[in-house]
Design an enzyme around this catalytic site. Structure first.
Site, mmCIF file in Angstrom:
data_model
loop_
_atom_site.group_PDB
_atom_site.id
_atom_site.type_symbol
_atom_site.label_atom_id
_atom_site.label_comp_id
_atom_site.label_asym_id
_atom_site.label_seq_id
_atom_site.Cartn_x
_atom_site.Cartn_y
_atom_site.Cartn_z
ATOM 1 N N LYS A 281 8.980 12.117 -0.636
ATOM 2 C CA LYS A 281 8.343 10.915 -1.186
ATOM 3 C C LYS A 281 7.298 11.288 -2.233
ATOM 4 C CE LYS A 281 8.806 7.398 2.285
ATOM 5 N NZ LYS A 281 8.122 6.469 3.174
ATOM 6 N N LEU A 282 7.164 10.436 -3.243
ATOM 7 C CA LEU A 282 6.197 10.715 -4.308
ATOM 8 C C LEU A 282 4.777 10.842 -3.776
ATOM 9 C CD1 LEU A 282 7.055 8.499 -7.394
ATOM 10 C CD2 LEU A 282 7.514 10.894 -6.994
ATOM 11 N N SER A 283 4.447 10.018 -2.798
ATOM 12 C CA SER A 283 3.073 10.007 -2.297
ATOM 13 C C SER A 283 2.668 11.340 -1.666
ATOM 14 C CB SER A 283 2.907 8.894 -1.281
ATOM 15 O OG SER A 283 3.884 9.050 -0.278
ATOM 16 N N LYS A 284 3.661 12.155 -1.337
ATOM 17 C CA LYS A 284 3.350 13.431 -0.693
ATOM 18 C C LYS A 284 2.673 14.421 -1.646
ATOM 19 C CE LYS A 284 5.336 13.134 3.503
ATOM 20 N NZ LYS A 284 6.738 12.893 3.759
ATOM 21 N N ARG A 285 2.848 14.170 -2.949
ATOM 22 C CA ARG A 285 2.243 15.111 -3.905
ATOM 23 C C ARG A 285 1.371 14.345 -4.862
ATOM 24 N NH1 ARG A 285 7.012 17.959 -6.286
ATOM 25 N NH2 ARG A 285 8.106 18.705 -4.453
#
Ligand code: GLU
Length: 522
Positions: A281-285
């Protein structure tokens, strides 16, 4: 800004509504009004930018309005200045809203924290019609319910206890100032609805709400996201809700509230996820997905928009190298599927170069030249001894060469390997390097004479001349190249000698070679 009417737009509007009707989802509203509704909890990231972009494109391709609404009802999560930053980053990306906190509009205010009276009145309506009730349960009781559910391995669920309070009991608690929330009486949604991307949906297909009656107004008097979102979409006459896939699960709640109010809901289109290239997921980075970061690194906003749209669907053709304006004509929500898309970070530089190249070959050429001049001037200050490298014609030639394949950002022109373009090599260093070879002076002078005869000073021609001379004199190629590089540049690495010569141009090349030869005794 009024945009020119597109030829096909009326027709595509018609087709769109016919198609939607085919899916039993014709919009109640005749005018398209869409909104991007972020919470000001931090910097805008790529996922949010994609949602804003799709809303913008949808509005622009249907002569509709694009609205920015700030959902700031969770006062505990607000980050100072986040709204200004959001507005400025949208502005940078070209996604300028028709109505917003700063631009205003007929349906404002556009900050939820300034619309509290509206939520209060709307909650009153639901209390009167019996769809809402006061709940006095303490945080401790709710915590116990959560713990019990967790022990049983179930989803935490409010047991609807206060639904059954008599009006007398409610009055009593109110007069004792017992804190309360307002809860919505949730009934499972029986009918299906059509998502413009995901098709026909049922409550069960999105994961039935098991949490019981949900809160619409919190103890601090602020509405919850769900409640404010529905009230605002209604009063702002939002025709279509285009938002991230993660909100699909909230849609049944929203539809229940529309039903309770007796309002027409908008049409929903949930946008499939965009993921990192490895599928996470994008939010992970957080670090590499903040839009602000790309702005700071001087990316062309169109390249970032391409980055988000060359993966996944939603367009009738490739968006690579296309500007925002051109993307409007390619946009088609009908082509969007529910498959998630993975970003391709390796393409980012390539996309940026495409846009820089386009700008350079447009009426913005002078602007790019000027920007380069400023960059070089600032970076090298007094190391630029020869002012002609700051002349427009010189910079233009360099850009012409570099934008073909060398650089993706103007800043790349300041890399060590390209320093020779702007900085004259230190003659003492040149001398030191060349003095090791006794025949240097003659070799360089001969080279000057040979190159002087080259009329079209291009890489291939220059290369041929150098090779011929090397052969004639039986020189070692490697040594010869090191010698020439030393005359042109202080760096040991960089483009090939012939390429360097082409970029410098005939005059500058001969000047540097001659001055190197003159500095030597033999
Ligand atoms: N405030 C929500 C968010 O932060 C908006 C979701 C919606 O568009 O309904 O994304």
């Amino acid at each position: 800004m009024a945009l020119p009417m597109r030829k096909s737009r009326l027709f595509s509007n018609f087709v769109y509504f016919v198609k939607s009707y085919g899916k039993l989802s014709v919009s109640y509203y005749s005018t398209v009004r869409v909104r991007f509704a972020p919470s000001p909890t931090g910097m805008l990231h790529l996922g949010g930018l994609r949602t804003a972009l799709f809303n913008y494109l949808f509005a622009r391709s249907r002569d509709g309005k694009f609205i920015l609404r700030i959902e700031d009802t969770d006062q505990t999560r607000i980050v100072p200045e986040a709204v200004q930053k959001l507005e400025s980053v949208l502005q940078w990306a070209g996604l300028v809203p028709d109505e917003s906190p700063s631009a205003g509009g007929s349906y404002g205010p556009y900050l939820q924290s300034q619309r509290l009276h509206l939520y209060r009145d709307s909650a009153e309506m639901l209390l009167k019609s019996g769809h809402c009730y006061h709940c006095f349960c303490t945080e401790r009781r709710l915590e116990l319910l959560r713990k019990e559910a967790a022990r049983r391995g179930e989803t935490p669920r409010y047991d609807n206890k206060c639904r059954h309070l008599t009006s007398q009991e409610v009055q009593e608690k109110m007069s004792q100032n017992v804190p309360y929330v307002l809860r919505f009486k949730y009934e499972p949604l029986e009918s299906a609805w059509t998502d413009l991307v995901y098709g026909v949906m049922h409550e069960k297909s999105v994961g039935e709400s098991l949490e019981g009656d949900f809160v619409v107004v919190k103890t601090d008097g602020y509405p919850t996201y769900h409640f404010a979102n529905v009230v605002d979409d209604h009063f702002m006459k939002i025709s279509h809700v285009l938002r991230g896939e993660e909100w699909t699960i909230s849609t049944p709640k929203h539809l229940q509230m529309y039903k309770a109010f007796g309002w027409e809901p908008p049409l929903y289109a949930h946008l499939p996820l965009i993921l990192n290239s490895d599928g996470t997921k994008l939010s992970k980075r957080q670090g590499d997905i903040k839009v602000e970061m790309f702005k700071e690194k001087n990316y062309d906003p169109n390249a970032i928009l391409n980055y988000l749209t060359t993966v996944g669907r939603g367009f009738t053709g490739s968006t690579e190298g296309k500007t925002l304006e051109e993307m409007i004509d390619l946009f088609s929500l009908d082509t969007l599927t529910s498959h998630s898309a993975r970003l391709q970070p390796e393409k980012l530089k390539h996309l940026n170069r495409k846009h820089l190249y386009r700008k350079f070959h447009s009426e913005q050429k002078q602007h790019i030249i000027e920007e380069t001049k400023q960059l070089v001037h600032k970076h090298y200050t007094d190391r630029v001894t020869d002012s002609h490298v700051l002349e427009s014609s010189y910079i233009e030639r360099i850009l012409d060469w570099a934008l073909d394949h060398r650089i993706s950002h103007l800043e790349d022109l300041l890399s060590k390997s390209l320093e020779y373009i702007w900085v004259y090599p230190d003659i003492n260093k040149v001398k030191f390097l060349l003095s090791k070879n006794r025949k240097c002076k003659t070799i360089i002078q001969d080279t000057v004479n040979k190159l002087n005869l080259v009329e079209t000073f291009e890489e291939s021609m220059v290369k041929e001349v150098l090779m011929c001379y090397c052969k004639e004199e039986d020189l070692k190629m490697k040594q010869y190249m090191i010698m020439l590089r030393g005359c042109l540049s202080e760096q040991k690495e960089g483009p090939s000698i012939a390429e360097m010569m082409e970029t410098l141009g005939k005059l500058e090349t001969l000047k540097r070679l001659t001055s190197a030869a003159n500095s030597l005794k033999y």
